[in-house]
Design an enzyme around this catalytic site. Structure first.
Site, PDB file in Angstrom:
ATOM      1  N   ASP A  44       0.853  -1.185   0.000  1.00 11.07           N
ATOM      2  CA  ASP A  44       0.000   0.000   0.000  1.00 11.07           C
ATOM      3  C   ASP A  44       0.891   1.238   0.000  1.00 11.07           C
ATOM      4  O   ASP A  44       1.990   1.219   0.562  1.00 11.07           O
ATOM      5  CB  ASP A  44      -0.904   0.000   1.233  1.00 11.07           C
ATOM      6  CG  ASP A  44      -2.110   0.915   1.095  1.00 11.07           C
ATOM      7  OD1 ASP A  44      -3.232   0.386   0.920  1.00 11.07           O
ATOM      8  OD2 ASP A  44      -1.943   2.142   1.177  1.00 11.07           O
ATOM      9  N   ASP A  66       3.946   1.587  -4.359  1.00  4.51           N
ATOM     10  CA  ASP A  66       3.365   2.599  -5.230  1.00  4.51           C
ATOM     11  C   ASP A  66       3.050   1.931  -6.560  1.00  4.51           C
ATOM     12  O   ASP A  66       3.951   1.628  -7.346  1.00  4.51           O
ATOM     13  CB  ASP A  66       4.345   3.760  -5.423  1.00  4.51           C
ATOM     14  CG  ASP A  66       3.771   4.879  -6.286  1.00  4.51           C
ATOM     15  OD1 ASP A  66       2.698   4.694  -6.883  1.00  4.51           O
ATOM     16  OD2 ASP A  66       4.406   5.945  -6.350  1.00  4.51           O
ATOM     17  N   VAL A  67       1.761   1.691  -6.817  1.00  2.87           N
ATOM     18  CA  VAL A  67       1.381   0.936  -8.018  1.00  2.87           C
ATOM     19  C   VAL A  67       1.600   1.721  -9.302  1.00  2.87           C
ATOM     20  O   VAL A  67       1.508   1.155 -10.395  1.00  2.87           O
ATOM     21  CB  VAL A  67      -0.089   0.469  -7.942  1.00  2.87           C
ATOM     22  CG1 VAL A  67      -0.306  -0.450  -6.751  1.00  2.87           C
ATOM     23  CG2 VAL A  67      -1.062   1.650  -7.906  1.00  2.87           C
ATOM     24  N   TYR A 158     -13.815   8.363 -12.276  1.00  4.87           N
ATOM     25  CA  TYR A 158     -13.779   7.046 -11.652  1.00  4.87           C
ATOM     26  C   TYR A 158     -14.455   6.025 -12.563  1.00  4.87           C
ATOM     27  O   TYR A 158     -13.920   4.926 -12.785  1.00  4.87           O
ATOM     28  CB  TYR A 158     -14.467   7.099 -10.294  1.00  4.87           C
ATOM     29  CG  TYR A 158     -14.570   5.765  -9.596  1.00  4.87           C
ATOM     30  CD1 TYR A 158     -13.489   5.250  -8.886  1.00  4.87           C
ATOM     31  CD2 TYR A 158     -15.741   5.020  -9.639  1.00  4.87           C
ATOM     32  CE1 TYR A 158     -13.571   4.024  -8.241  1.00  4.87           C
ATOM     33  CE2 TYR A 158     -15.839   3.798  -8.994  1.00  4.87           C
ATOM     34  CZ  TYR A 158     -14.755   3.300  -8.299  1.00  4.87           C
ATOM     35  OH  TYR A 158     -14.849   2.077  -7.667  1.00  4.87           O
ATOM     36  N   LYS A 162     -12.826   2.626 -14.357  1.00  5.46           N
ATOM     37  CA  LYS A 162     -13.297   1.261 -14.168  1.00  5.46           C
ATOM     38  C   LYS A 162     -13.765   0.625 -15.470  1.00  5.46           C
ATOM     39  O   LYS A 162     -13.611  -0.584 -15.677  1.00  5.46           O
ATOM     40  CB  LYS A 162     -14.400   1.233 -13.107  1.00  5.46           C
ATOM     41  CG  LYS A 162     -13.898   1.633 -11.715  1.00  5.46           C
ATOM     42  CD  LYS A 162     -12.722   0.777 -11.253  1.00  5.46           C
ATOM     43  CE  LYS A 162     -12.257   1.128  -9.840  1.00  5.46           C
ATOM     44  NZ  LYS A 162     -11.137   0.270  -9.380  1.00  5.46           N
ATOM     45  N   THR A 193     -16.875   1.329   2.735  1.00  6.34           N
ATOM     46  CA  THR A 193     -15.504   1.679   3.088  1.00  6.34           C
ATOM     47  C   THR A 193     -15.408   3.200   3.041  1.00  6.34           C
ATOM     48  O   THR A 193     -16.391   3.896   2.761  1.00  6.34           O
ATOM     49  CB  THR A 193     -14.493   1.075   2.098  1.00  6.34           C
ATOM     50  OG1 THR A 193     -14.672   1.704   0.813  1.00  6.34           O
ATOM     51  CG2 THR A 193     -14.684  -0.427   1.960  1.00  6.34           C
TER      52      THR A 193
END
Length: 282
Positions: A44, A66-67, A158, A162, A193
Site C-alpha cells: 500500500d 506505489d502501483v 472514476y 473502471k 468503506t
C-alpha cells in the site's frame, strides 16, 4: 459447507499479493485468505497503515507499494517471491474515488485517478505476466466496479477508469488464455468503506460490505472465472439495464436516486479526510 471446504483446500498454500491492502476491501481480502492458509503479502502507498495492518493479522510480508511506479511494484513482487515463493495470484485492488462534477475536477486529480486506477492495474498485470506466463500458471484478479458497466454522475473519471479496467482485463484474458494464466474481474457495488464516506447509497439497494467482496475474491482464487458481480442484486440491476432502452435505464437510475448520490446528496464534511488522501493532499 462442502463447497467452502473445497475452496479452502484450493486456497491453502497459495502465494497471493494484494495491492491497496492496508484497509477496506484489500485488508478484508488479505484477512480472509490468510485465515484459510494462503501466504499473503499486502502492499500500500500508506506505509504506516500497511505495516500496522500487516502486523495485526500476522502476515510475513507487507510494506510500501506505489502501483504507479514500475520499480516500486517490481521490487515489491521480487521481495514477495524471495520470501514466500512464486506468486500464484495478484489482486490489483488499489484504487481511489474522489467525487465531484467533472468540470470542477482539477487536472491533477484526473491524472491521479487514471494513474492509480488504470495504469496501476495495467502495470501490475504486465509484471504478473512477466512472472506467470513462463511458468504457464498464475491468476490476475483486477478489482473494477459495477461503475465499469454503468455510469454515475459525480464520479465520471472514476467510471472511466473502471470501464478501462473491464475492457483491459477481458482483452488480456483472451490474449493469454493459451498460456495457462487466468484473469478475473471483481465488480462490486458501493461498498461500506471510506470511498463512500458521506454518501447514502442507492434507494432500495443495500451496499456491500468489504467481507462480501473478500468472499467473492476468495471464491475466485479457488475457482477462477472471468467475472463476478457483488452484490447479486446490484449486479443483476446493472446487467439488465444493457437490454433496456437508454431512456428507461436512465429513468430507473433517477428513481433510485442515482443522479444525486454522488453530487447533491454528498456530505463533503464527512468525506474530508478521505478526499484529502485520495487527492494526494496529505
Amino acid at each position: 459447507m462442502a463447497d467452502t471446504a473445497s475452496i479452502g483446500r484450493k486456497v491453502r498454500g497459495k502465494v497471493i499479493v494484494i495491492t491497496g491492502g492496508a484497509r477496506g476491501i484489500g485488508l478484508a481480502t488479505a484477512t480472509a485468505l490468510h485465515n484459510l492458509g494462503a501466504k499473503v503479502a499486502i502492499g500500500d502507498i500508506d506505509e504506516v497503515k500497511v505495516k500496522e495492518s500487516g502486523a495485526a493479522i500476522g502476515l510475513d510480508v507487507y510494506g510500501k507499494l506505489d502501483v504507479t511506479e514500475r520499480n516500486s511494484f517490481s521490487e515489491f513482487l521480487d521481495a514477495v517471491e524471495r520470501q514466500l515463493g512464486p506468486i500464484d495470484v495478484l489482486v490489483n485492488n488499489a484504487g481511489i474515488m474522489p467525487l465531484g462534477r467533472v468540470g470542477d475536477e482539477p487536472d491533477s486529480v484526473t491524472r491521479r485517478v487514471l494513474d492509480i486506477n488504470v495504469y496501476g492495474v495495467i502495470l501490475g498485470t504486465k509484471l504478473a505476466i512477466e512472472r506467470m506466463a513462463p511458468r504457464k500458471r498464475g491468476h490476475v484478479i483486477n478489482v473494477a466496479s459495477l461503475a465499469g458497466e454503468s455510469y454515475v454522475p459525480g464520479a465520471a473519471t472514476y467510471c472511466a477508469s473502471k470501464h478501462a479496467v473491464v475492457g483491459f482485463t477481458d482483452a488480456a484474458r483472451i490474449e493469454y488464455r493459451s498460456t495457462g494464466m487466468k484473469f478475473s474481474l471483481v465488480m462490486p457495488t458501493f461498498v461500506n468503506t471510506e470511498l463512500i464516506a458521506g454518501t447514502s447509497g442507492v434507494k432500495g439497494v443495500e451496499n456491500a460490505e468489504p467481507s462480501d467482496v473478500a468472499d467473492a475474491i476468495v471464491r475466485l482464487v479457488g475457482r477462477p472465472k472471468p467475472r463476478v458481480r457483488v452484490t447479486k442484486l446490484a449486479g443483476a440491476i446493472i446487467a439488465s439495464q444493457k437490454f433496456m432502452p437508454r431512456s428507461v435505464s436512465e429513468g430507473i437510475s433517477r428513481l433510485l436516486g442515482g443522479e444525486h448520490v454522488f453530487t447533491d446528496d454528498v456530505d463533503f464534511a464527512k468525506r474530508k479526510a478521505y478526499e484529502s488522501r485520495a487527492r494526494g493532499q496529505e
